[in-house]
Design a protein around this motif. Structure first.
Motif, PDB file in Angstrom:
ATOM      1  N   TYR A 159       0.854  -1.186   0.000  1.00 49.12           N
ATOM      2  CA  TYR A 159       0.000   0.000   0.000  1.00 49.12           C
ATOM      3  C   TYR A 159       0.890   1.236   0.000  1.00 49.12           C
ATOM      4  CZ  TYR A 159      -4.097  -2.883   1.060  1.00 49.12           C
ATOM      5  OH  TYR A 159      -5.110  -3.810   1.003  1.00 49.12           O
ATOM      6  N   SER A 160       0.368   2.341  -0.521  1.00 48.17           N
ATOM      7  CA  SER A 160       1.148   3.575  -0.573  1.00 48.17           C
ATOM      8  C   SER A 160       1.437   4.082   0.835  1.00 48.17           C
ATOM      9  CB  SER A 160       0.401   4.648  -1.367  1.00 48.17           C
ATOM     10  OG  SER A 160      -0.764   5.054  -0.671  1.00 48.17           O
ATOM     11  N   THR A 161       2.466   4.904   0.974  1.00 53.70           N
ATOM     12  CA  THR A 161       2.860   5.414   2.289  1.00 53.70           C
ATOM     13  C   THR A 161       1.789   6.309   2.897  1.00 53.70           C
ATOM     14  OG1 THR A 161       4.015   7.231   1.190  1.00 53.70           O
ATOM     15  CG2 THR A 161       5.325   5.287   1.778  1.00 53.70           C
ATOM     16  N   SER A 162       0.920   6.872   2.050  1.00 52.96           N
ATOM     17  CA  SER A 162      -0.127   7.759   2.559  1.00 52.96           C
ATOM     18  C   SER A 162      -1.407   7.012   2.929  1.00 52.96           C
ATOM     19  CB  SER A 162      -0.464   8.824   1.504  1.00 52.96           C
ATOM     20  OG  SER A 162      -0.930   8.220   0.314  1.00 52.96           O
ATOM     21  N   PHE A 163      -1.450   5.716   2.621  1.00 52.70           N
ATOM     22  CA  PHE A 163      -2.668   4.945   2.871  1.00 52.70           C
ATOM     23  C   PHE A 163      -2.825   4.662   4.362  1.00 52.70           C
ATOM     24  CE2 PHE A 163      -4.938   0.907   3.409  1.00 52.70           C
ATOM     25  CZ  PHE A 163      -6.101   1.177   2.696  1.00 52.70           C
ATOM     26  N   ASP A 164      -4.035   4.895   4.863  1.00 45.33           N
ATOM     27  CA  ASP A 164      -4.364   4.487   6.222  1.00 45.33           C
ATOM     28  C   ASP A 164      -5.390   3.370   6.119  1.00 45.33           C
ATOM     29  OD1 ASP A 164      -4.399   4.317   8.928  1.00 45.33           O
ATOM     30  OD2 ASP A 164      -4.934   6.391   9.302  1.00 45.33           O
ATOM     31  N   LEU A 165      -6.257   3.221   7.060  1.00 50.15           N
ATOM     32  CA  LEU A 165      -7.279   2.171   7.013  1.00 50.15           C
ATOM     33  C   LEU A 165      -8.631   2.813   7.319  1.00 50.15           C
ATOM     34  CD1 LEU A 165      -7.530  -0.884   6.567  1.00 50.15           C
ATOM     35  CD2 LEU A 165      -7.295  -1.204   9.024  1.00 50.15           C
TER      36      LEU A 165
END
Length: 377
Positions: A159-165
């Protein structure tokens, strides 16, 4: 994609009707990531859901089934209607990883054993203010405490570094393959036990009589008739077949057909009292990769190996299909153990289709026409 039926279970007269979704094993166990609040974790993960609450909303037979699969302990989690699609794809033995808000970690892991739709039970366990209660409920077993940094796992799943949940989600097969390639087995990395022995058991008398409601098996076309039809189509008045050039869609249909056949094989073995062999059925093209010459390794009732190649199209029984030179060579070299499962009239939106099976020597059945060449300079 998971195959499942829906059973309406009438409960006590004062109770609403609950929908129980009948789970079957997925071809490869899926991983779901879900955010969680401290309050909700305390209610149904860290604590055992009281039997008295379940008895208000669920049928005694369903409670007994959950108890047997959950080893007498009742843990559960849920999704709202907005995540119904993810809920419907959830299969028996799938793994759920919970991330408590504010901790920046995945704190708990567990395996799915049953799922139901019950707004009343959801509201009783996790009161919700708004239009979307926690109504799509899945019960869990083998709940284990984890201490995994959320960013670390998300990065390893590509997942991208900016992705959260932002909400519950199913980890795609591509991301799981990426993780395995870079880090090895996920359960080993998590220090978490794999799901063991879920559903694959000897059938009850009801199960033995169950038909496959997702694939309708029919007799294959007669070899001579098949050849005559094919040769007629290659004349000057031939019928033109428009092959779908959307490769992604073709791959999706092909994979969906393989998963249907995988379930078909497992259920057939279970229905005939060979749950021990059903556990060994393998989706080889996913587990070991493409290029083997077949898609699924299964077994006869005598325990003899079956190499199954699956060909799926949305067209009719007479539609031609592609088969590679490698697949043809494998079929010829393993003719005694070879099976071609031809899924046709596949309905993607309903995950249904028809099927015929060709055993052993494909040259007795199919007319093969070269359509591609490998070029060198």
């Amino acid at each position: 994609m998971t195959l499942q039926g829906v059973v309406n279970i009438a409960l006590h007269r004062s109770s609403p009707v609950v929908k129980m979704f009948v789970l079957v094993n997925g071809s490869c166990m899926a991983i779901y990531l879900a955010p969680a609040t401290r309050q909700n974790i305390e209610v149904s993960i860290e604590k055992n859901v009281p039997l008295q609450i379940l008895e208000k909303y669920l049928d005694n037979h369903l409670i007994k089934e959950i108890s047997e699969r959950g080893k007498g302990i009742y843990h559960c989690w849920a999704m709202t209607r907005a995540k119904k699609r993810d809920f419907m794809s959830m299969a028996l033995g799938d793994t759920v990883l919970l991330s408590e808000s504010g901790t920046k970690k995945f704190n708990y892991g567990a395996h799915v054993i049953c799922k139901i739709q019950s707004p009343a039970l959801g509201n009783s366990l996790w009161p919700f203010v708004g239009k979307n209660p926690w109504e799509f409920i899945y019960f869990l077993t083998d709940v284990i405490s984890l201490n995994i940094l959320k960013r670390d796992l998300l990065n390893k799943l590509n997942y991208s570094t900016s992705f959260d949940l932002p909400g519950p989600l199913r980890v795609s097969d591509d991301r799981m393959k990426y993780f395995q390639l870079e880090n090895g087995d996920l359960f080993t990395w998590l220090n978490m036990p794999k799901p063991q022995g879920l559903l694959l058991q000897e059938p009850s008398s009801d199960t033995k009589s169950k038909k496959h409601d997702f694939l309708e098996e029919v007799s294959p076309p007669q070899p001579k008739a098949f050849r005559e039809k094919f040769l007629a189509s290659t004349s000057s008045n031939r019928t033109t077949y428009f092959w779908d050039d959307k490769n992604n869609e073709k791959r999706e249909i092909g994979l969906a057909g393989e998963k249907l056949v995988l379930m078909y094989e497992k259920q057939s073995l279970i229905n005939n009292g060979r749950g021990d062999l059903a556990e060994k059925v393998c989706h080889s093209s996913v587990v070991d990769g493409d290029g083997l010459g077949y898609d699924i390794r299964s077994y006869t009732l005598k325990g003899e190996v079956k190499y199954i190649e699956v060909k799926t199209t949305s067209g009719s029984i007479r539609n031609p299909f592609f088969i590679t030179a490698n697949e043809v060579d494998f079929a010829r070299n393993h003719s005694e153990e070879y099976y071609l499962f031809r899924v046709f009239e596949f309905k993607k939106e309903r995950n249904l289709g028809k099927l015929y099976i060709i055993e052993n020597d494909i040259d007795n059945w199919l007319t093969l026409e070269p359509t591609e060449y490998k070029a060198f300079i």
